[in-house]
Design a protein around this motif. Sequence first.
Motif, PDB file in Angstrom:
ATOM      1  N   ARG A 251       0.857  -1.195   0.000  1.00  0.00           N
ATOM      2  CA  ARG A 251       0.000   0.000   0.000  1.00  0.00           C
ATOM      3  C   ARG A 251       0.892   1.243   0.000  1.00  0.00           C
ATOM      4  O   ARG A 251       1.862   1.329   0.757  1.00  0.00           O
ATOM      5  CB  ARG A 251      -0.892   0.043   1.242  1.00  0.00           C
ATOM      6  N   VAL A 252       0.561   2.196  -0.854  1.00  0.00           N
ATOM      7  CA  VAL A 252       1.299   3.454  -0.933  1.00  0.00           C
ATOM      8  C   VAL A 252       0.284   4.577  -0.712  1.00  0.00           C
ATOM      9  O   VAL A 252      -0.589   4.817  -1.552  1.00  0.00           O
ATOM     10  CB  VAL A 252       2.000   3.620  -2.295  1.00  0.00           C
ATOM     11  N   VAL A 253       0.395   5.209   0.444  1.00  0.00           N
ATOM     12  CA  VAL A 253      -0.595   6.192   0.889  1.00  0.00           C
ATOM     13  C   VAL A 253      -0.001   7.592   0.792  1.00  0.00           C
ATOM     14  O   VAL A 253       1.114   7.832   1.275  1.00  0.00           O
ATOM     15  CB  VAL A 253      -1.022   5.885   2.351  1.00  0.00           C
ATOM     16  N   VAL A 254      -0.740   8.503   0.187  1.00  0.00           N
ATOM     17  CA  VAL A 254      -0.291   9.889   0.023  1.00  0.00           C
ATOM     18  C   VAL A 254      -1.250  10.797   0.789  1.00  0.00           C
ATOM     19  O   VAL A 254      -2.360  11.072   0.330  1.00  0.00           O
ATOM     20  CB  VAL A 254      -0.248  10.295  -1.465  1.00  0.00           C
ATOM     21  N   PRO A 255      -0.858  11.253   1.978  1.00  0.00           N
ATOM     22  CA  PRO A 255      -1.730  12.174   2.735  1.00  0.00           C
ATOM     23  C   PRO A 255      -1.822  13.534   2.037  1.00  0.00           C
ATOM     24  O   PRO A 255      -0.834  14.020   1.468  1.00  0.00           O
ATOM     25  CB  PRO A 255      -1.020  12.311   4.088  1.00  0.00           C
TER      26      PRO A 255
ATOM     27  N   ALA B 180      -1.662  20.352  -8.001  1.00  0.00           N
ATOM     28  CA  ALA B 180      -0.707  20.023  -9.069  1.00  0.00           C
ATOM     29  C   ALA B 180       0.434  19.160  -8.525  1.00  0.00           C
ATOM     30  O   ALA B 180       0.862  18.191  -9.163  1.00  0.00           O
ATOM     31  CB  ALA B 180      -0.154  21.306  -9.690  1.00  0.00           C
ATOM     32  N   MET B 181       0.921  19.508  -7.326  1.00  0.00           N
ATOM     33  CA  MET B 181       1.987  18.696  -6.730  1.00  0.00           C
ATOM     34  C   MET B 181       1.484  17.283  -6.425  1.00  0.00           C
ATOM     35  O   MET B 181       2.178  16.292  -6.680  1.00  0.00           O
ATOM     36  CB  MET B 181       2.529  19.362  -5.461  1.00  0.00           C
ATOM     37  N   LEU B 182       0.274  17.200  -5.872  1.00  0.00           N
ATOM     38  CA  LEU B 182      -0.308  15.883  -5.592  1.00  0.00           C
ATOM     39  C   LEU B 182      -0.401  15.047  -6.872  1.00  0.00           C
ATOM     40  O   LEU B 182      -0.030  13.859  -6.885  1.00  0.00           O
ATOM     41  CB  LEU B 182      -1.705  16.055  -4.972  1.00  0.00           C
TER      42      LEU B 182
ATOM     43  N   PRO C  27       3.665  -4.506   4.433  1.00  0.00           N
ATOM     44  CA  PRO C  27       4.320  -3.201   4.392  1.00  0.00           C
ATOM     45  C   PRO C  27       3.359  -2.097   3.952  1.00  0.00           C
ATOM     46  O   PRO C  27       2.344  -2.350   3.324  1.00  0.00           O
ATOM     47  CB  PRO C  27       5.409  -3.403   3.337  1.00  0.00           C
ATOM     48  N   MET C  28       3.727  -0.876   4.307  1.00  0.00           N
ATOM     49  CA  MET C  28       3.011   0.300   3.828  1.00  0.00           C
ATOM     50  C   MET C  28       4.009   1.427   3.604  1.00  0.00           C
ATOM     51  O   MET C  28       4.942   1.591   4.393  1.00  0.00           O
ATOM     52  CB  MET C  28       1.965   0.761   4.844  1.00  0.00           C
ATOM     53  N   ALA C  29       3.804   2.174   2.523  1.00  0.00           N
ATOM     54  CA  ALA C  29       4.588   3.381   2.271  1.00  0.00           C
ATOM     55  C   ALA C  29       3.687   4.591   2.467  1.00  0.00           C
ATOM     56  O   ALA C  29       2.495   4.547   2.135  1.00  0.00           O
ATOM     57  CB  ALA C  29       5.149   3.378   0.852  1.00  0.00           C
ATOM     58  N   VAL C  30       4.247   5.650   3.027  1.00  0.00           N
ATOM     59  CA  VAL C  30       3.534   6.925   3.161  1.00  0.00           C
ATOM     60  C   VAL C  30       4.411   8.011   2.551  1.00  0.00           C
ATOM     61  O   VAL C  30       5.579   8.173   2.949  1.00  0.00           O
ATOM     62  CB  VAL C  30       3.213   7.231   4.637  1.00  0.00           C
ATOM     63  N   VAL C  31       3.865   8.714   1.592  1.00  0.00           N
ATOM     64  CA  VAL C  31       4.630   9.686   0.801  1.00  0.00           C
ATOM     65  C   VAL C  31       3.903  11.024   0.842  1.00  0.00           C
ATOM     66  O   VAL C  31       2.724  11.101   0.474  1.00  0.00           O
ATOM     67  CB  VAL C  31       4.759   9.208  -0.664  1.00  0.00           C
ATOM     68  N   MET C  32       4.574  12.071   1.259  1.00  0.00           N
ATOM     69  CA  MET C  32       3.938  13.384   1.336  1.00  0.00           C
ATOM     70  C   MET C  32       3.580  13.889  -0.065  1.00  0.00           C
ATOM     71  O   MET C  32       4.271  13.611  -1.043  1.00  0.00           O
ATOM     72  CB  MET C  32       4.847  14.394   2.041  1.00  0.00           C
ATOM     73  N   ALA C  33       2.508  14.681  -0.116  1.00  0.00           N
ATOM     74  CA  ALA C  33       1.950  15.110  -1.404  1.00  0.00           C
ATOM     75  C   ALA C  33       2.683  16.300  -2.003  1.00  0.00           C
ATOM     76  O   ALA C  33       2.382  16.698  -3.127  1.00  0.00           O
ATOM     77  CB  ALA C  33       0.474  15.466  -1.226  1.00  0.00           C
ATOM     78  N   ASP C  34       3.653  16.872  -1.269  1.00  0.00           N
ATOM     79  CA  ASP C  34       4.319  18.078  -1.766  1.00  0.00           C
ATOM     80  C   ASP C  34       5.753  17.811  -2.226  1.00  0.00           C
ATOM     81  O   ASP C  34       6.575  18.721  -2.258  1.00  0.00           O
ATOM     82  CB  ASP C  34       4.286  19.193  -0.713  1.00  0.00           C
ATOM     83  N   LEU C  35       6.022  16.569  -2.611  1.00  0.00           N
ATOM     84  CA  LEU C  35       7.365  16.243  -3.108  1.00  0.00           C
ATOM     85  C   LEU C  35       7.391  16.471  -4.618  1.00  0.00           C
ATOM     86  O   LEU C  35       7.480  15.541  -5.425  1.00  0.00           O
ATOM     87  CB  LEU C  35       7.738  14.798  -2.744  1.00  0.00           C
ATOM     88  N   ALA C  36       7.351  17.748  -4.983  1.00  0.00           N
ATOM     89  CA  ALA C  36       7.147  18.121  -6.385  1.00  0.00           C
ATOM     90  C   ALA C  36       8.341  17.805  -7.264  1.00  0.00           C
ATOM     91  O   ALA C  36       8.229  17.866  -8.490  1.00  0.00           O
ATOM     92  CB  ALA C  36       6.815  19.613  -6.476  1.00  0.00           C
TER      93      ALA C  36
END
Lengths: 210, 210
Positions: B2-6, B31-33, B82-91
């Motif tokens: 699972r790859v979750v983007v808050p 746009a970044m998301l 496993p789970m990945a969490v990736v911030m939405a502002d990693l433009a």
Amino acid sequence: MRVVVPFDATTPKTRLEDTLEPQERAAFAEAMLADVLAALEETGADPEVLSTGPVNTELPVTIDERPLTQAVNAQLAEASPPMAVVMADLALGTPTAFARLLDASGDVVLVPGRGGGTNAFVSRHPDFRVDYHGVSIRDHRETAAAIGASVSEIDSARLSTDIDKRADLPEVLLRGQGRARDWLAERFNITVTDGRVGVERRSMQSDPSE
Amino acid sequence: MRVVVPFDATTPKTRLEDTLEPQERAAFAEAMLADVLAALEETGADPEVLSTGPVNTELPVTIDERPLTQAVNAQLAEASPPMAVVMADLALGTPTAFARLLDASGDVVLVPGRGGGTNAFVSRHPDFRVDYHGVSIRDHRETAAAIGASVSEIDSARLSTDIDKRADLPEVLLRGQGRARDWLAERFNITVTDGRVGVERRSMQSDPSE
């Protein structure tokens, strides 16, 4: 490959004048230089220093009092490629990170710095020259394209983080591992104010709460 | 995995209020998301969004109005690793950079953000939980150690550069490649003042010198 580390021995780290006294800036700059040289040596490279004045190291030193751009271009002009040039303030640099740069393929390999700079590069093209003024990473990409050199870039936070202003100092405390980190940690703590990270000078008195 | 983007759909990018109007902040954040989701999909992952409110995407969205830390911990608690969490502002994130994160070994794989944050992680340990307040990268290292999880960190400037204040915007213009970069480039130019890089809003009038 020649690996050249330019160093400003005259007025190092002037952008840290809001945080460090002149003697401290010199000591911190020398600690960062020592870390960069040690990490480069651990990759198997034989780094040398290109300095504006005398510097405390057992490695080879070339003195060139000219501004950075001219001094580096003189080195590029006088020797055959390949050559690497690595800034002396990459205090987060590790052998692993520097090996990624030195081992990467490409006629010109660039490491962008935060804020548009060029923190390090490898040139395997005889005509590549630098201009560190302004947005140098953009200029270096264009220069490489103009001479027909293939370009690659290294994606490393450790190498993209040059340490030259107060806002960079938390990175040294949080991610550094060498002399510069130790030097800084003796004098400054990490702070968090309104959710933002900074540094503050440690009290000169011993603090019983610590 | 699972790859979750808050995503903060409510008051996104408040630290850019000195530069962007509220509607602009929402558009830039979206746009970044979109860039982050597209880059993750290109790695072969199936990202999903964890949002405080409705968001414009065809990918799965879970709505959770709670603060970031609680919302992410709820996801970690309810699913098996496993789970990945990736911030939405990693433009600046690219498929190559995200693949380095998703493919790295370690019970807990961390991506430090500039300023002490945690920009992304992978957890393969059932007991890992987050706390995004303060110097979260330090806390997350300690949390992982406390539960006996092996920790590795990804050295990527693209993933360590979260975009949340004016000083981050030149990075998007100089190193971004997607929608967020295009959105910003339509409205802002790079400037150089006293050797320091910044941004300025483009003139609303057409400029014959351009």
